[in-house]
Design an enzyme around this catalytic site. Structure first.
Site, PDB file in Angstrom:
ATOM      1  CG  ASP A 194      -0.940  -9.792  -1.535  1.00  0.00           C
ATOM      2  OD1 ASP A 194      -0.148 -10.587  -1.048  1.00  0.00           O
ATOM      3  OD2 ASP A 194      -2.167  -9.967  -1.477  1.00  0.00           O
ATOM      4  CG  HIS A 253      -0.056 -14.257  -2.262  1.00  0.00           C
ATOM      5  ND1 HIS A 253      -0.887 -13.734  -3.220  1.00  0.00           N
ATOM      6  CD2 HIS A 253      -0.636 -13.943  -1.078  1.00  0.00           C
ATOM      7  CE1 HIS A 253      -1.910 -13.108  -2.640  1.00  0.00           C
ATOM      8  NE2 HIS A 253      -1.779 -13.225  -1.337  1.00  0.00           N
ATOM      9  CG  HIS A 285      -6.513  -7.414   0.682  1.00  0.00           C
ATOM     10  ND1 HIS A 285      -5.816  -7.303  -0.495  1.00  0.00           N
ATOM     11  CD2 HIS A 285      -7.566  -6.563   0.584  1.00  0.00           C
ATOM     12  CE1 HIS A 285      -6.432  -6.419  -1.290  1.00  0.00           C
ATOM     13  NE2 HIS A 285      -7.488  -5.956  -0.651  1.00  0.00           N
ATOM     14  CG  ASP A 299      -5.153 -12.974   1.559  1.00  0.00           C
ATOM     15  OD1 ASP A 299      -5.560 -11.797   1.622  1.00  0.00           O
ATOM     16  OD2 ASP A 299      -4.371 -13.365   0.662  1.00  0.00           O
ATOM     17  CG  HIS A 300      -1.802 -10.721   3.453  1.00  0.00           C
ATOM     18  ND1 HIS A 300      -0.493 -10.934   3.096  1.00  0.00           N
ATOM     19  CD2 HIS A 300      -2.537 -11.053   2.351  1.00  0.00           C
ATOM     20  CE1 HIS A 300      -0.418 -11.355   1.849  1.00  0.00           C
ATOM     21  NE2 HIS A 300      -1.660 -11.425   1.358  1.00  0.00           N
TER      22      HIS A 300
END
Lengths: 305, 305
Positions: free
Chosen positions: B213, B271, B65, B67-68
């Site tokens: 996540d 997170h 993803h 955001d990682h």
């Protein structure tokens, strides 16, 4: 016409410097938003500076250095998460599509909008976008990789009705559109009233030029002559001569010289090298000694012109 | 052994929230640095938080993803500009190489170091990195896309010499290495002195687990049992039940429940969803009601354990 509004989302150069994000800015006018460059962190700074993005449909990328394009996929992803449905048009060197289309395909496939790439040649000036009221033309720059600036121009607007005169000649409402477009009016008696007696000329269209990244290059002057506002990179000070020559960037004095020679109305400088640790006063001072009406951009600055 | 040092470079979730950068952290121990995740803006926050990167050779990406992982090319570019010469090893899902190798080839081709991708399967726990003193094992997580946590373990160190006893038995310096490794000592008279009389057991190796996540997933418990520190995502509060189920994230209470059931020594949560506007107090309160020794991370926090 109406004012242009420029929001500077990032005005640092490649090496990260706290407080100076990678290049990105948004030009708003005629109810449209145009993003110019999209360095890493653009989406975060758009939030920080409360930029609304509902009318942002076009992104223009000047060149393929990371500090001008690494934020593109992140921005598109976040627009998608925020519920966007309108397509996004990306105007850039052809390599951008080759490199980024696979990422957009992977990370943004769930979104109900398309991202379309519109390649342009960095080697000549050409009109790359045009609608009813706006025209965007590329400005070939001189950098280590092919690089293009952008000229945003309003198209000439309608003539302004002089109400007192149209009342005197009893011009019907149904004719006002023709009048604004320049038509003469013929009275019921057959008298021809020249358009110039009933209207005033259109407000001169606004023009904004973005020139980054580039070495000093007088060839751009004819393309940007007299613009309302010029953003020109000023990565270095005159004293940084060696680095400037090696990297094909400009000094603040050079940016100001271009502004003076092109007779622009105002100059904004940015893209400061991290070597001066975020002290922009010497950049401003150097530029203003050549061209007085200069501003030194900071992230989050908003300019109207 | 020596302490582990964890620097949190970003502990926000996908939607940008000022002050909460996208996921990234750096674990330092045994004179090495391991980066875990590299969301957009990681390079800028590394500068902001004064992170030295000379010993950063390995980057572990939990899942694909944005955001990682969107900060990866920017980070590598900046390391290159800063004069780096050592290769960079990137451990990730196989798709990362497919998507990012072309970008690294384009933007980082001038640098004197290679970026090597080491794909791992997100479907099983496996050792993906090992050297003389450190072992990294994946922790399969439960998310919308394949996702893996990471367990960083020191290998068991040497036994500690009890100087008073080795003096008493006149153990020669040349035998100390064997002694630390567990060998018994034989005196000149042929007497066997058991190792345990001359040494103390090694300090228990440090262990750190990163789990983000992920939805609540008790299957990870055997893999992280008793770790010195667990970072577990806490995107939501219990009240955000519907969003949590739809997105396969955890609540602060669920993170704390995992910590409690795994008997970890301390828990760090992060997170956070942007829906709570950066107010992390309710996250901390919810987690601490289940597992007292919890910290709520903020960008720039440094933890020793």
């Amino acid at each position: 016409m109406e004012q242009m509004k420029l929001t500077v989302l990032g005005c640092g150069s490649a090496l990260p410097l706290t407080g100076f994000g990678h290049s990105s800015q948004v030009l708003e006018f005629r109810n449209k938003q145009f993003m110019i460059d999209c360095g890493e962190g653009t989406q975060a700074r758009a939030v920080r500076y409360h930029l609304k993005t509902a009318r942002l449909n076009h992104i223009f990328i000047s060149h393929l250095h990371g500090d001008h394009c690494f934020g593109l996929v992140g921005l598109v992803s976040t627009l998608g998460m925020l519920g966007r449905t309108a397509d996004i048009e990306v105007h850039a060197h052809p390599d951008l599509e080759r490199l980024y289309a696979p990422l957009i395909g992977h990370f943004c496939s769930d979104f109900p909008f398309a991202v379309r790439f519109h390649p342009f040649s960095p080697h000549r000036s050409e009109v790359i976008y045009e609608d009813r009221s706006v025209r965007v033309t590329t400005i070939p720059l001189k950098h280590r990789v092919p690089s293009s600036g952008f000229l945003f121009e309003e198209k000439e607007g309608e003539r302004h009705i002089v109400r007192k005169m149209t009342d005197a000649y009893s011009v019907p409402v149904s004719f006002m559109k023709d009048l604004k477009a320049g038509a003469d009016f013929v009275t019921e008696d057959g008298e021809v009233v020249p358009n110039a007696r009933l209207t005033l000329p259109p407000t001169p269209p606004k023009r904004y030029a973005y020139c980054s990244d580039t070495a000093y290059n007088e060839k751009i002057i004819p393309l940007i002559e007299g613009v309302d506002c010029l953003y020109h990179e000023a990565t270095f000070l005159t004293e940084d001569k060696a680095r400037m020559a090696a990297t094909l960037h400009s000094s603040a004095a050079q940016a100001a010289t271009i502004a003076a020679k092109a007779g622009v109305k105002r100059l904004i400088i940015g893209h400061y090298s991290a070597r001066h640790n975020g002290d922009i006063a010497p950049f401003l001072e150097e530029a203003q000694s050549v061209f007085a009406n200069t501003c030194a951009a900071k992230d989050g600055d908003v300019f109207f012109f």
